[in-house]
Design a protein around this motif. Structure first.
Motif, short mmCIF file in Angstrom:
data_model
loop_
_atom_site.label_atom_id
_atom_site.label_comp_id
_atom_site.label_asym_id
_atom_site.label_seq_id
_atom_site.Cartn_x
_atom_site.Cartn_y
_atom_site.Cartn_z
N SER A 55 0.74 -1.08 0.27
CA SER A 55 0.11 0.12 -0.31
C SER A 55 0.65 1.25 0.25
O SER A 55 0.23 2.64 0.33
N TYR A 58 0.34 5.39 -0.94
CA TYR A 58 -1.52 5.66 -1.08
C TYR A 58 -1.86 5.77 -0.44
O TYR A 58 -1.09 6.13 1.23
N HIS A 61 -5.17 7.20 5.32
CA HIS A 61 -6.42 7.29 5.33
C HIS A 61 -7.13 6.27 4.84
O HIS A 61 -8.09 5.95 5.28
N TRP A 62 -6.34 5.72 3.89
CA TRP A 62 -7.08 4.30 3.44
C TRP A 62 -6.54 3.10 3.96
O TRP A 62 -6.42 2.25 3.37
N ALA A 101 -8.29 5.13 -6.54
CA ALA A 101 -7.40 6.02 -5.24
C ALA A 101 -7.87 7.28 -6.48
O ALA A 101 -8.10 8.78 -5.69
N GLN A 109 -14.46 4.58 -2.26
CA GLN A 109 -12.61 4.48 -2.19
C GLN A 109 -12.75 4.12 -0.64
O GLN A 109 -12.37 3.52 -0.40
N GLU A 110 -13.43 4.55 -0.07
CA GLU A 110 -13.99 4.33 1.77
C GLU A 110 -14.73 2.67 1.90
O GLU A 110 -14.42 2.08 2.56
N LEU A 113 -11.01 0.36 -1.09
CA LEU A 113 -9.85 0.65 -0.60
C LEU A 113 -9.47 0.57 0.99
O LEU A 113 -7.71 -0.36 0.34
N PRO A 114 -9.73 0.20 1.70
CA PRO A 114 -9.10 0.06 3.33
C PRO A 114 -8.39 -1.59 2.94
O PRO A 114 -7.72 -1.97 3.37
#
Length: 380
Positions: A55, A58, A61-62, A101, A109-110, A113-114
């Motif tokens: 990761s 990026y 916060h993700w 992204a 994204q929320e 992406l995490p």
């Protein structure tokens, strides 16, 4: 010996050292066995995910690492030095996250992406087709709107992680022409989506490459990334960064070949002296080292431009062209330094040579890179 680094800060230096330690202890010892058995290294990708290495470029916060692209690419080079299939896989995974992204809605994204950046999910990137490789605008896999879903029909080709990935960033045709291509975030377990048997390749045999077959696969419309018709723009933008990943992997592979050749030349004696003292060998090794360091400089230059928000597409093509051609040459010369031993599977350089070929082909052939560079020169 490890390549010397000129890193921007102590934190980056620490990250490179951590990566080098993981690569040496957890990747390199398994590479030859997995490649010979054509075994997919899924557990190694999970290890990289738990270590925070899936990761890196990026936002935090993700769940990303928020490191500069310059640092990320040097991490990628270290991994590819230890195991090219894993390096290429990390590059592809990073590229598969790019569309969401950069073009996804905040809700998308929320939502996704995490997990994509957290390490448990592995991504694939589905652009190419058997009749639409270099000509990406000619793709024919079609997505037709059906209520709240898209029905996707067609076949994608040469998909890294095909059949293994948890999701695929997939380019489909929603209308005619180059502006009729759209991007879908497709779950790997989507009904109607299957992977063909893996391709039988000359190298990177631990990295599964397949066709993806869509037979009326039903993909929810909320998985459309960006707007309809924006897919080609997303694809080309993704590739500009992805080519830097391949350049870094190619440099890592070339570094591994150089290290093996130097080590062998120091311990192999002929006519009473180590062969590294013979001018024919030392000049060959010097040229190999110059090629590796020159190639590294090209990808670092492009990455620094990207980190500063400057145009970098041409420099990305230059880096991909220079680095992959250098890897092919350096690995070939490494086999030459080892002589007959280099042609056997007792030493890794024959595998490095086989692995060096495909980076000249994927993510845009090197002939296409020359066209991209020349076009930008013409257009100023």
């Amino acid at each position: 010996m490890p390549a010397e680094r000129l890193l921007p800060d102590t934190e980056s230096q620490d990250l490179i050292e951590l990566t080098r330690e993981i690569a040496k202890q957890e990747l390199e010892p398994h590479a030859a066995e997995y490649e010979a058995a054509e075994r997919f290294p899924r557990e190694q990708f999970r290890l990289l995910g738990r270590s925070g290495l899936l990761s890196l470029p990026y936002p935090e916060h993700w769940g990303g690492g928020a490191v500069p692209y310059e640092t990320y690419l040097q991490v990628l080079e270290e991994i590819a030095t230890a195991w090219m299939s894993v390096g290429v896989g990390l590059s592809v995974h990073t590229m598969s996250c790019y569309a969401l992204a950069e073009y996804g809605s905040p809700e998308q994204q929320e939502r996704w992406l995490p997990e994509m950046l957290g390490g448990e999910l592995l991504g694939g990137y589905a652009l190419s087709e058997s009749q639409a490789g270099s000509d990406a605008a000619a793709l024919s896999t079609r997505a037709v709107r059906d209520g709240a879903d898209y029905l996707v029909t067609g076949a994608k080709a040469w998909i890294t992680h095909g059949g293994e990935a948890d999701y695929y960033t997939t380019m489909v045709r929603t209308a005619e022409g180059s502006e009729g291509i759209s991007c879908l975030h497709v779950a790997g377990d989507t009904p109607g989506l299957t992977a063909a048997p893996p391709e039988k390749k000359m190298g990177l045999t631990g990295s599964t490459t397949t066709q993806l077959l869509f037979d009326g696969a039903r993909v929810p419309a909320d998985r459309l990334v960006g707007a309809e018709g924006q897919g080609l723009k997303i694809a080309l933008s993704s590739l500009a960064s992805g080519r830097l990943g391949i350049a870094a992997c190619a440099v890592g592979l070339a570094q591994a070949a150089l290290d093996e050749a130097v080590g062998y030349a120091k311990q192999r004696s002929q006519f009473g002296s180590p062969i590294i003292e013979f001018q024919g060998i030392e000049f060959l090794l010097a040229d190999m080292a110059a090629a590796v360091e020159s190639a590294r400089a090209t990808y670092l230059d492009a990455a620094r431009r990207r980190d500063r928000g400057m145009p970098f597409a041409r420099q990305s093509s230059v880096a991909k062209l220079i680095a992959t051609d250098a890897a092919m040459r350096v690995t070939t010369d490494a086999v030459q330094v080892l002589g007959g031993a280099g042609y056997t599977r007792d030493f890794p350089v024959e595998r490095y040579m086989r692995e060096a070929k495909v980076p000249q082909i994927f993510e845009g052939t090197n002939q296409i890179q020359r066209m991209v560079i020349a076009r930008q020169l013409r257009n100023g």
